[in-house]
Design an enzyme around this catalytic site. Structure first.
Site, PDB file in Angstrom:
ATOM      1  N   LYS A   1       0.851  -1.194   0.000  1.00 12.20           N
ATOM      2  CA  LYS A   1       0.000   0.000   0.000  1.00 12.20           C
ATOM      3  C   LYS A   1       0.888   1.246   0.000  1.00 12.20           C
ATOM      4  O   LYS A   1       1.949   1.253   0.646  1.00 12.20           O
ATOM      5  CB  LYS A   1      -0.891  -0.040   1.244  1.00 12.20           C
ATOM      6  CG  LYS A   1      -1.995   1.009   1.288  1.00 12.20           C
ATOM      7  CD  LYS A   1      -2.831   0.844   2.572  1.00 12.20           C
ATOM      8  CE  LYS A   1      -3.929   1.880   2.674  1.00 12.20           C
ATOM      9  NZ  LYS A   1      -4.720   1.734   3.922  1.00 12.20           N
TER      10      LYS A   1
ATOM     11  N   SER B   1      -9.726   1.941   2.953  1.00 13.79           N
ATOM     12  CA  SER B   1      -8.787   2.642   2.107  1.00 13.79           C
ATOM     13  C   SER B   1      -7.811   1.727   1.353  1.00 13.79           C
ATOM     14  O   SER B   1      -7.263   2.125   0.326  1.00 13.79           O
ATOM     15  CB  SER B   1      -7.988   3.639   2.945  1.00 13.79           C
ATOM     16  OG  SER B   1      -7.163   2.959   3.855  1.00 13.79           O
TER      17      SER B   1
ATOM     18  N   SER C   1     -10.132  -0.384   7.069  1.00 11.01           N
ATOM     19  CA  SER C   1      -9.389  -0.203   5.817  1.00 11.01           C
ATOM     20  C   SER C   1      -8.719  -1.449   5.260  1.00 11.01           C
ATOM     21  O   SER C   1      -8.280  -1.454   4.120  1.00 11.01           O
ATOM     22  CB  SER C   1      -8.343   0.905   5.972  1.00 11.01           C
ATOM     23  OG  SER C   1      -8.970   2.153   5.791  1.00 11.01           O
TER      24      SER C   1
END
Lengths: 94, 473, 470
Positions: free
Chosen positions: B82, B157, B181
């Protein structure tokens, strides 16, 4: 209550357009209304929890270790000058 | 391309066996994924940066080590990371234009651990800017699309991370969760997403969102891979004072234990307002756990709606402070480059912390947090884990969140309470909707109960190995 | 002028001389180093970096608090103080808000003795002078900012100082004149130096001073305004700025107006304080508990062990010197200003009167114990001769004193007579000396000394021989 958006923006150091301020004012009010639900929860005699780990006294020994090089420290800066970060002049009133 | 590589069925465990058996090399494996990325990225947009050159270089090094007979947990295994994890000399944006050109001079501890284990990093995945959101729509680099239906959102996210695994653009991904997330995008993309206990995995080098909540964790196809990655990530870090000295167990060892007699808690509040299809599928999954010998018990949990308010206050307050460092002087662009969502959160957080409001908002939220923690503690006296739907709905359509300033919180309502309490949890794919979108179940455990959570998930997975079903892209 | 009583409080920042910074392990010794060469992700405030507090810095902060008679919080924590300034890397400073390490202490001025200390009964003379008690509100730990300099319309920032441990010491508004403020500052400087936790070097910015000043007609009522003078780096400037402010505020009050509540700075060139409204910007620091750092606890036992580890502080030392060594308070005060000088004095005394100096047994017993030299004589010699104790060993010092004492005792004519005798008896040696043989002089000296049969100032005799031979 009414939020003083300009004042909050100043504290937050956020440059906002008049349009943004107007939009934000409405959105913030909406969110505040939502979070006001918390008033339904009785928290008398309840202590706040700011950390969930229960850890205490996590400290480091005072032993110096190598730093980044000056070059690495400055590598991402927009403006530098002789090893310094450079910004527009900041002056006090007089 | 080596025909032995079938990336659609690969897991870390399988790829390790294949690499050891010299069925293919890490370079070949890495190339297969880079090809796949090239092919599907126009549809999925899971990556912000693909690090092809570096990936091939690490793969080559891995091959050399494999040839020498070295054995590391991730030697030659291609993963996606990420984009809020600092990666030495590799652009790290957190999906915000503020950090468009930022190249950190250091690696996050998680990265160091993965590199030490021999990982090949394929690239940095898309996310909601600053991890603010549950859809990846707040990314300054375009929305990621759900591999199961590209008209739908991947969640967020860690949307890019979850999508990269679902779309076979990486064997597994590293994401991070503040409240939902990892689990919510894993749910919407039909993959396994583990949110470790707060303090189990180091936050050092992860661009902070809600400092008292952030937990990095793995997103994988299988539970076994999840356990394998957690094994690498977990542990105390001298650079993160909030990491726990609690011993790290052998997560793989206990996976296969049966769950006979294990007490599973369910709370009616967690099924309220949930899409009927989701509800029915999760209830079916609970029956499967009962079939495996687990005992289901009702527990009374604190209504999740209050968690939304607690989370909103704590997270935005921390955000307002955490984003203060982005002043465009030492790195990045100036504060006018923040997107709307970041500005909204900074403003609310600043307001709730400002003079005269601290007690009304922040301190009140911290007190209700205590109530939530105690409530869970009470529940875990009676049960070993708590299960329920991960999200109220399946993946929403792109654009459906328009104008909903509380969308993210509502999408994450069922995972927020456990995040606020810093508990461990996992999303397990348990079925599909009629529209063909994945449905997930969450398994929540107490702090440092990843072993049990993974064990339950693994046993379920044996009964219903949904990872074998892949989206068509 | 006398109509108004100044009400003055002080905030002092002291930089600690730890090896590493407060929240990262970059070296804290930044002075004079290449800009931005002592930074890391933490003190540069890079995204994702996290603070880990320095144990030694916390111990030292607590030592300072204890030395200032503070109570120590058994449970303490760090908080974020949020504000924006280009030299503040993270956009917040890690500081302490409601639970500082130390609180509610005091310092006694004008006596050099703490009333609670067990020396009180011995303080004698000292306690006769007027005493003033200055309340210490709090002693807390925080981190320094980077350093901003201005050049050619731009501002340059060096983050080497960013994150260096700072202890902030806040007093109650208990001062009423600049002289007391100065005495307090000297005392504080002396204490942190005694504790060896800071060099407290004003020139290097190790101590930064911020007086807040207002005037009242009734000391029981605090004025409704306060003027803060920020960031002064010299005791003299603090005195000047206070004196200036008293005058300025008096003039405003005399006009029937109230001085503005504001932040000002001392302008040494113009010899006045100037308004710094730009720095005020309606402070709202939005403190909240630092989520990245677990709280700290100190048990009573740990606190008392830290207390035991404190060295003898200047006040106690001065009282003890006055008493044990029978010194005037004035001398004792001078000798105890610096810990190293005090230690030196005691080392010298231990060579003459080991029984007086506790712990002196660790020294080698002197070959000849010079009981004939009193501590008072040693003190006088050190003070009057402005002895540089880093240059002269205790033994050399005693030799000097002995010599000086003996010289007085010797009859000048007798000495001249003996030297004349020795010269005439040793012509060869005189010739040798004149041809450059130094040894010959030593021989002559030996002869003179033997004839004298007394301990005399060798150096002085040597000079006399040289004169007479020449």
């Amino acid at each position: 209550m009414k939020i003083d958006v300009s004042r909050v923006a100043q504290l937050a150091n956020l440059p906002l357009t008049a349009d943004e301020k107007k939009k934000l004012a409405a959105q913030l009010e909406e969110t505040l209304t939502y979070i006001d639900q918390l008033n339904e929860v009785d928290t008398k005699n309840i202590l706040p929890t700011s950390q969930v780990t229960g850890l205490e006294n996590v400290l480091a020994e005072d032993i110096a270790q190598p730093s980044l090089t000056q070059q690495a420290a400055l590598a991402n800066a927009q403006a530098t000058d002789k090893g310094f970060f450079k910004v527009k002049g900041i002056f006090s009133d007089e | 391309m080596n025909d032995a590589i079938d990336i659609k069925s690969l897991t870390i465990t399988q790829a390790k066996k294949d690499l050891a058996a010299k069925k293919y090399s890490s370079v070949e494996l890495t190339k297969a994924y880079l090809e796949r990325i090239k092919k599907v990225e126009p549809k999925v947009n899971a990556f912000i940066t693909v690090t092809e050159e570096e990936a091939l270089k690490s793969a080559k090094e891995a091959d050399a080590q494999i040839a020498k007979g070295e054995d590391k947990a991730l030697l030659g295994i291609p993963l996606s990371i990420k984009d809020n994890f600092s990666t030495l000399d590799i652009r790290t944006t957190a999906s915000s234009k503020v950090l468009d050109k930022y190249k950190p001079p250091y690696d996050a501890t998680v990265l160091t651990k993965l590199k030490d284990s021999g990982m090949v990093m394929l690239g940095k995945t898309n996310m909601d800017a600053w991890a603010h959101g549950s859809s990846t729509e707040t990314s300054d680099y375009g929305t990621t699309r759900n591999p199961w239906n590209t008209d739908h959102l991947p969640g967020g996210s860690s949307g890019g991370a979850a999508a990269s695994v679902a779309a076979d653009e990486a064997i597994a991904a590293i994401g991070s969760e503040t409240a939902g997330s990892i689990r919510q995008p894993a749910n919407w993309c039909g993959v396994v997403g583990l949110k470790p206990t707060y303090g189990r995995v180091s936050r050092y080098g992860v661009i902070a969102m809600g400092s008292s909540l952030d937990s990095p964790g793995p997103i994988t196809r299988t539970v076994e891979d999840s356990a394998l990655l957690l094994q690498i990530l977990a542990g105390q870090d001298p650079h993160d004072a909030t990491t726990s000295p609690t011993a790290v167990p052998d997560y793989l060892k206990n996976l296969k234990k049966d769950i006979k007699g294990l007490k599973i808690g369910i709370s009616d509040d967690y099924f309220e307002g949930v899409d009927p299809e989701v509800k029915a599928t999760v209830e079916q999954a609970i029956k499967t756990l009962e079939k495996l010998g687990a005992v289901v018990k009702k527990v009374k949990l604190f209504p999740p709606k209050y968690a939304i308010a607690v989370y909103t206050i704590i997270q935005r307050a921390e955000v307002s402070s955490n984003l203060a460092r982005f002043d465009g002087i030492r790195y990045g662009n100036n504060r006018s480059t923040f997107g709307d969502e970041a500005k909204r959160r900074i403003m609310l957080g600043t307001y709730t912390l400002s003079a005269g409001y601290y007690d009304q908002y922040y301190n009140k939220a911290l007190k209700v947090r205590t109530v939530i923690i105690e409530n869970f503690a009470q529940a875990f006296k009676d049960v070993d884990v708590i299960v329920g739907p991960t999200s109220p709905t399946t993946a929403m359509k792109i654009g459906a969140t328009e104008g909903q300033s509380m969308f993210g919180e509502l999408a994450d309502v069922l995972v927020e309470p456990s995040s606020i309490a810093g508990l461990s949890g996992i999303n397990m794919p348990v079925g599909f909707s009629k529209a063909g979108l994945p449905i997930g179940m969450q398994i929540i455990g107490p702090q440092f109960a990843e072993e049990i959570v993974l064990n339950v998930a693994y046993q379920y997975e044996q009964e219903n190995p949904l990872y074998k079903i892949k989206p068509e892209l | 002028m006398n109509k108004y009583t100044p009400i003055i409080g002080l905030e002092v920042h002291v930089e600690l001389k730890t090896n590493s910074k407060m929240f990262c392990r970059c070296t804290a010794d930044y002075f004079g180093k290449e800009p931005n060469s002592h930074t890391c992700p933490v003190c540069l405030g890079l995204p994702g970096a996290l603070p880990v507090p320095n144990k030694t810095a916390i111990d030292w902060c607590i030592k300072i608090a204890l030395a200032l008679n503070c109570k120590i919080n058994e449970f303490s924590k760090f908080d974020r103080k949020n504000y924006f300034y280009p030299d503040l890397a993270k956009g917040y400073q890690i500081s302490q808000y409601d639970l500082p390490f130390g609180h509610d202490g005091y310092v006694i001025l004008g006596s050099n003795a703490t009333p609670e200390s067990n020396q009180k009964k011995d303080a004698g003379q000292a306690s006769m002078t007027k005493e003033k008690r200055i309340g210490i509100t709090r002693v807390h730990m925080e981190e320094d900012t980077g350093k901003l300099t201005h050049a050619y319309g731009a501002s340059l920032i060096d983050f080497n100082r960013s994150g260096v441990p700072l202890v902030e010491i806040v007093t109650e508004p208990d001062f009423h004149d600049a002289a007391d403020v100065k005495e307090y500052l000297q005392k504080l400087q002396q204490i942190v130096r005694y504790l060896e936790v800071s060099n407290a070097d004003m020139e290097k910015g190790d101590m930064r001073l911020e007086p807040n000043i207002s005037l009242t007609t009734d000391v029981k009522v605090l004025p409704n305004y306060k003027v803060e003078v920020k960031n002064i780096n010299s005791f003299r400037f603090v005195e000047k700025s206070i004196t200036f402010e008293i005058k300025r505020q008096t003039e405003i009050l005399e006009k029937g107006e109230t001085p503005a509540q504001e932040t000002r700075g001392w302008d040494e060139n113009r010899q006045k304080t100037v308004s710094q409204r730009s720095k005020e910007n309606a402070h709202d620091y939005r403190y909240f508990p630092e989520p990245d750092i677990p709280p700290t606890t100190h048990t009573k036992a740990e606190i008392s062990s830290l207390k035991k580890s404190l060295p003898e502080l200047p006040d106690e030392k001065m009282v003890r010197f006055a008493k044990i060594y029978a010194l005037p308070v004035y001398d004792a005060e001078i000798l105890t200003r610096e810990r190293s000088l005090a230690d030196y004095f005691e080392e010298v005394v231990s060579l003459c009167h080991p029984e007086l100096v506790s712990g002196s047994q660790k020294q080698e017993m002197p070959k000849r114990v010079r009981h004939d030299i009193t501590p008072k004589e040693i003190a006088n010699w050190i003070i009057n001769k402005k002895i540089d104790h880093t240059q002269i060993t205790p033994d050399e010092l005693l030799t000097q004193i002995t010599a000086a004492k003996q010289t007085i005792a010797i009859d000048e004519t007798e000495l001249v007579k003996i030297i004349t005798e020795v010269i005439s008896e040793n012509e060869q040696a005189v010739t040798d000396y004149k041809s450059g043989k130094e040894n010959a002089l030593m021989f002559l000296l030996g002869q003179v000394m033997r004839k004298l049969g007394k301990k005399v100032d060798v150096q002085m005799v040597k000079e006399k021989i040289k004169q007479q031979v020449a």
